[in-house]
Design a protein around this motif. Structure first.
Motif, mmCIF file in Angstrom:
data_model
loop_
_atom_site.group_PDB
_atom_site.id
_atom_site.type_symbol
_atom_site.label_atom_id
_atom_site.label_comp_id
_atom_site.label_asym_id
_atom_site.label_seq_id
_atom_site.Cartn_x
_atom_site.Cartn_y
_atom_site.Cartn_z
ATOM 1 N N PRO A 31 0.830 -1.212 0.000
ATOM 2 C CA PRO A 31 0.000 0.000 0.000
ATOM 3 C C PRO A 31 0.860 1.256 0.000
ATOM 4 O O PRO A 31 1.997 1.256 0.501
ATOM 5 C CB PRO A 31 -0.809 -0.140 1.293
ATOM 6 N N LEU A 62 -8.726 0.086 -0.057
ATOM 7 C CA LEU A 62 -8.834 -0.017 1.401
ATOM 8 C C LEU A 62 -7.882 0.992 2.025
ATOM 9 O O LEU A 62 -6.716 1.083 1.635
ATOM 10 C CB LEU A 62 -8.467 -1.434 1.849
ATOM 11 N N HIS A 63 -8.391 1.783 3.002
ATOM 12 C CA HIS A 63 -7.561 2.761 3.687
ATOM 13 C C HIS A 63 -7.018 2.151 4.969
ATOM 14 O O HIS A 63 -7.780 1.763 5.867
ATOM 15 C CB HIS A 63 -8.371 4.016 4.010
ATOM 16 N N LEU A 64 -5.697 2.032 5.071
ATOM 17 C CA LEU A 64 -5.042 1.536 6.281
ATOM 18 C C LEU A 64 -4.745 2.744 7.169
ATOM 19 O O LEU A 64 -3.726 3.421 7.020
ATOM 20 C CB LEU A 64 -3.755 0.788 5.913
ATOM 21 N N ARG A 65 -5.655 3.017 8.086
ATOM 22 C CA ARG A 65 -5.595 4.264 8.848
ATOM 23 C C ARG A 65 -4.314 4.384 9.666
ATOM 24 O O ARG A 65 -3.721 5.460 9.754
ATOM 25 C CB ARG A 65 -6.815 4.369 9.765
ATOM 26 N N GLU A 66 -3.882 3.303 10.297
ATOM 27 C CA GLU A 66 -2.693 3.374 11.138
ATOM 28 C C GLU A 66 -1.448 3.745 10.327
ATOM 29 O O GLU A 66 -0.561 4.450 10.790
ATOM 30 C CB GLU A 66 -2.459 2.044 11.853
ATOM 31 N N GLU A 67 -1.394 3.233 9.090
ATOM 32 C CA GLU A 67 -0.229 3.494 8.251
ATOM 33 C C GLU A 67 -0.418 4.708 7.346
ATOM 34 O O GLU A 67 0.533 5.159 6.698
ATOM 35 C CB GLU A 67 0.067 2.270 7.372
ATOM 36 N N GLN A 68 -1.657 5.228 7.264
ATOM 37 C CA GLN A 68 -1.982 6.328 6.356
ATOM 38 C C GLN A 68 -1.605 5.980 4.919
ATOM 39 O O GLN A 68 -1.008 6.778 4.184
ATOM 40 C CB GLN A 68 -1.272 7.611 6.798
ATOM 41 N N ARG A 69 -1.990 4.767 4.554
ATOM 42 C CA ARG A 69 -1.709 4.288 3.197
ATOM 43 C C ARG A 69 -2.945 3.638 2.598
ATOM 44 O O ARG A 69 -3.877 3.267 3.327
ATOM 45 C CB ARG A 69 -0.527 3.296 3.197
ATOM 46 N N TRP A 70 -2.915 3.490 1.275
ATOM 47 C CA TRP A 70 -4.038 2.929 0.544
ATOM 48 C C TRP A 70 -3.591 1.718 -0.263
ATOM 49 O O TRP A 70 -2.517 1.713 -0.866
ATOM 50 C CB TRP A 70 -4.618 3.974 -0.415
#
Length: 288
Positions: A31, A62-70
């Motif tokens: 991501p 999908l947004h990986l909130r903890e990593e601030q990545r998509w």
């Protein structure tokens, strides 16, 4: 890094931007941040965030909130599964590959890019010809195969650099073939000049191949067609004639993928000059 050429015509910019984002995510090994997507594709950050939010609502990212990545979402996986089940490329290519094998009396195959590998999706073995390693479902390093080299030569230079950043990205099978980025760049220059790719013993000792990319309307390589034959000093092989037959098959498959009976893509002239000699009329795209 854009995986769809910026020059590709579009009457629906939002749709084009959405597809570019999806293809960009699909080409990454992990991501990525929205800011990186905006930078690599040359899009406004606000546009990227808006499109990512819409895609996420439908499950395509999908947004990986903890990593601030998509990253890609389950809906994208479902699309890939549907494509695999329908196998349109293999269905359209199979009769053309069979016809090519009959015409040249040599084994023929169709492959697609998968990362830095090629994945074989159709193979037609000619009578009384040896078994090949290119069975359906087999993966081989793209830089060693005629199909892979043909597709790499049609990719943007930035994409090639991402796939082959250093010498560690160059596995070998027979001890032959490019071993560093500079050698690959020189090889791809000669392929762009002649219009077809070759390999001699880099995949399997004693076997040679010639391949041509199947490109879409923007010039993106969606697949490649190749013919393979056993090396025999007593039997002369007209490589230029084989390349022409492969090129005609690649063009016909490109037309069928677009649902066209003929007239596109325009005929490509095959150069028989020595490798590394620019073809007449070669433009800036032929220089790295």
């Amino acid at each position: 890094m854009s995986v769809i050429p910026d020059s590709a015509p579009s009457q629906v910019p939002a749709a084009e931007h959405t597809l570019r984002i999806l293809r960009h995510l699909a080409a990454r090994s992990a991501p990525v941040a929205a800011s990186a997507i905006a930078r690599d594709l040359g899009l406004p950050r606000s546009t990227v965030y808006h499109l990512l939010t819409t895609l996420a609502a439908h499950g395509f990212v999908l947004h990986l909130r903890e990593e601030q990545r998509w990253g890609l979402g389950a809906s994208a996986f479902e699309l890939a599964g549907g494509y695999t089940r329908q196998q349109p490329l293999a269905r359209l290519g199979r009769p053309l590959i069979a016809s090519l094998a009959d015409r040249v009396a040599e084994s023929a195959h169709l492959a697609v890019m998968s990362g830095s590998d090629v994945l074989y999706i159709v193979e037609e073995r000619a009578p009384r010809r040896p078994a090949l390693v290119t069975d359906v479902g087999v993966r081989l390093p793209a830089h060693l195969t005629a199909t892979g080299r043909a597709m790499l030569a049609a990719l943007p230079r930035e994409q090639v650099r991402a796939l082959y950043p250093d010498a560690s990205a160059f596995p070998s099978r027979t001890g032959l073939g490019p071993t560093r980025p500079s050698e690959l760049r020189e090889l791809l220059r000669s392929i762009r000049a002649t219009g077809f790719a070759t390999e001699d013993g880099q995949v399997s000792t004693g076997l040679s191949s010639v391949g041509v990319a199947v490109v879409d309307r923007s010039g993106w390589p969606v697949a490649a067609v190749a013919v393979t034959w056993p090396e025999d000093p007593a039997a002369h092989r007209d490589v230029a004639a084989l390349a022409t037959a492969v090129d005609e098959t690649a063009q016909e498959l490109a037309r069928r993928l677009q649902g066209r009976a003929g007239g596109w893509p325009p005929h490509r002239s095959m150069s028989c000059d020595a490798p590394g000699t620019p073809a007449k009329g070669a433009g800036p795209a032929d220089a790295d």
